[in-house]
Design a protein around this motif. Structure first.
Motif, PDB file in Angstrom:
ATOM      1  N   CYS A 207      -5.484  -0.314   2.786  1.00  0.00           N
ATOM      2  CA  CYS A 207      -6.530   0.709   2.928  1.00  0.00           C
ATOM      3  C   CYS A 207      -6.029   1.917   3.707  1.00  0.00           C
ATOM      4  O   CYS A 207      -6.751   2.895   3.846  1.00  0.00           O
TER       5      CYS A 207
ATOM      6  N   CYS B 106      -2.044  -1.934   6.264  1.00  0.00           N
ATOM      7  CA  CYS B 106      -2.965  -2.499   5.271  1.00  0.00           C
ATOM      8  C   CYS B 106      -3.023  -1.577   4.054  1.00  0.00           C
ATOM      9  O   CYS B 106      -2.731  -0.384   4.145  1.00  0.00           O
TER      10      CYS B 106
ATOM     11  N   HIS C 160     -11.097  -6.039   5.820  1.00  0.00           N
ATOM     12  CA  HIS C 160     -10.638  -4.840   6.517  1.00  0.00           C
ATOM     13  C   HIS C 160     -11.188  -4.783   7.937  1.00  0.00           C
ATOM     14  O   HIS C 160     -11.434  -3.716   8.494  1.00  0.00           O
TER      15      HIS C 160
ATOM     16  N   HIS D 109      -5.342  -5.361   9.665  1.00  0.00           N
ATOM     17  CA  HIS D 109      -6.535  -5.959   9.076  1.00  0.00           C
ATOM     18  C   HIS D 109      -6.242  -7.380   8.587  1.00  0.00           C
ATOM     19  O   HIS D 109      -5.097  -7.723   8.280  1.00  0.00           O
TER      20      HIS D 109
HETATM   21 ZN   LIG Z   1      -7.488  -2.636   5.478  1.00  0.00          ZN
END
Ligand SMILES: [Zn+2]
Length: 305
Positions: free
Chosen positions: A173, A171, A162, A178
């Protein structure tokens, strides 16, 4: 060496649970795997039961256990995990394993366990400083410094998956750009499809198979994944002067595709130290995390080689 000692190694991931029995010299006596059931209690029970079955088959008694598990682990408890896990965050894995098995247990993050395994008994056991990278469904990372795991203040040292600066794609997340968007199994499959590739039934493994048969798009997606890993390794080398990199996870099953891409990129921009980045592929295969966690159990395990 302690004669007759058997340590149970466990790797609890989102898709499967792997267990192995280790001798005190670090050799794997037996191993097996099962799909991961939902829920912390069910995951621990499944792992313990499978371990006991293996031990019974081998006519051995388990003396200690070590588990590498998905998520952030503090003092034997999972303190953060992907939303794909049910009843996992907050689950006291170490206490549950110790109660269930009646032996001392250690529990650690699975990427850390992978690196411990490779650095003590696997591909980089001769190295003092190593960056560990897992290219699985996501991308994980960990750092081995001066012969020990370096966790950092919050346990997140080496989490290169990340790290920003790798394009602009979204991403998992919630952020964008990332390394994981380029170099994870999920990223490879998604980028292949986004580039106009034919539908996949087996994800990144199928992209790899097509790359080997001359599918130009599949080859390019793998080259870009490798170049991303190389850039991350060069950044880590610049910051902490660590040049040995060990790569594991599902995508590492394709070293024929990844190694040339990574090595071309690291050769093009060598670290200022003058020491070249050296790429190693995991020697313990899919058992690295289980073996690594077992090696940290209460009973010392040392390489017999
Ligand atoms: Zn990420």
């Amino acid at each position: 060496m302690t004669a007759g000692v058997t340590v149970l190694g466990i790797d609890i991931g989102g898709i499967g649970i792997k267990v192995c029995l280790l001798d005190a010299d670090g050799s794997v006596v037996a191993h097996d795997r099962i799909p991961t059931p939902p829920g912390g209690e069910a995951m621990v029970e499944a792992a313990a039961a499978l371990g006991e079955t293996l031990a019974a088959d081998q006519q051995r008694r388990i003396h200690a256990a070590g588990a590498g598990v998905a998520g952030v682990v503090e003092d034997g408890v999972v303190t953060a995990a992907s939303s794909s896990f049910t009843d996992w965050t907050g689950y006291p894995v170490r206490a549950a394993l110790e109660t269930r098995l009646g032996v001392p247990a250690v529990v650690m993050n699975d990427v850390n366990a992978f690196l411990v395994g490779e650095a003590t008994l696997g591909a980089v056991r001769a190295e003092r400083d190593v960056l560990g990278v897992t290219l699985g469904t996501g991308v994980g990372g960990a750092v081995w410094l001066d012969g020990a795991l370096y966790l950092g203040r919050s346990g997140a040292a080496g989490e290169i998956g990340h790290m920003p600066g790798f394009g602009s794609e979204p991403c998992t997340c919630g952020q964008a750009g990332h390394l994981e968007t380029l170099a994870s199994g999920r990223g490879v499959a998604r980028r292949y499809l986004a580039g106009g590739g034919a539908p996949l039934t087996d994800g990144a493994a199928e992209v790899a198979a097509r790359a080997r048969t001359g599918d130009e798009l599949a080859g390019r997606v793998f080259r870009e994944a490798g170049a991303g890993v190389a850039r991350a390794a060069l950044m880590v080398a610049a910051v902490v002067d660590v040049v040995d990199v060990v790569i594991g996870g599902g995508l590492a099953q394709s070293p024929d595709l990844l190694r040339p891409a990574i090595e071309a990129a690291v050769a093009a921009e060598p670290p200022v130290s003058g020491r070249p980045v050296r790429i190693h592929f995991a020697a313990l295969g899919s058992l690295a995390a289980a073996v690594g966690a077992a090696s940290q159990a209460a009973i010392p395990i040392q390489s017999g080689a």
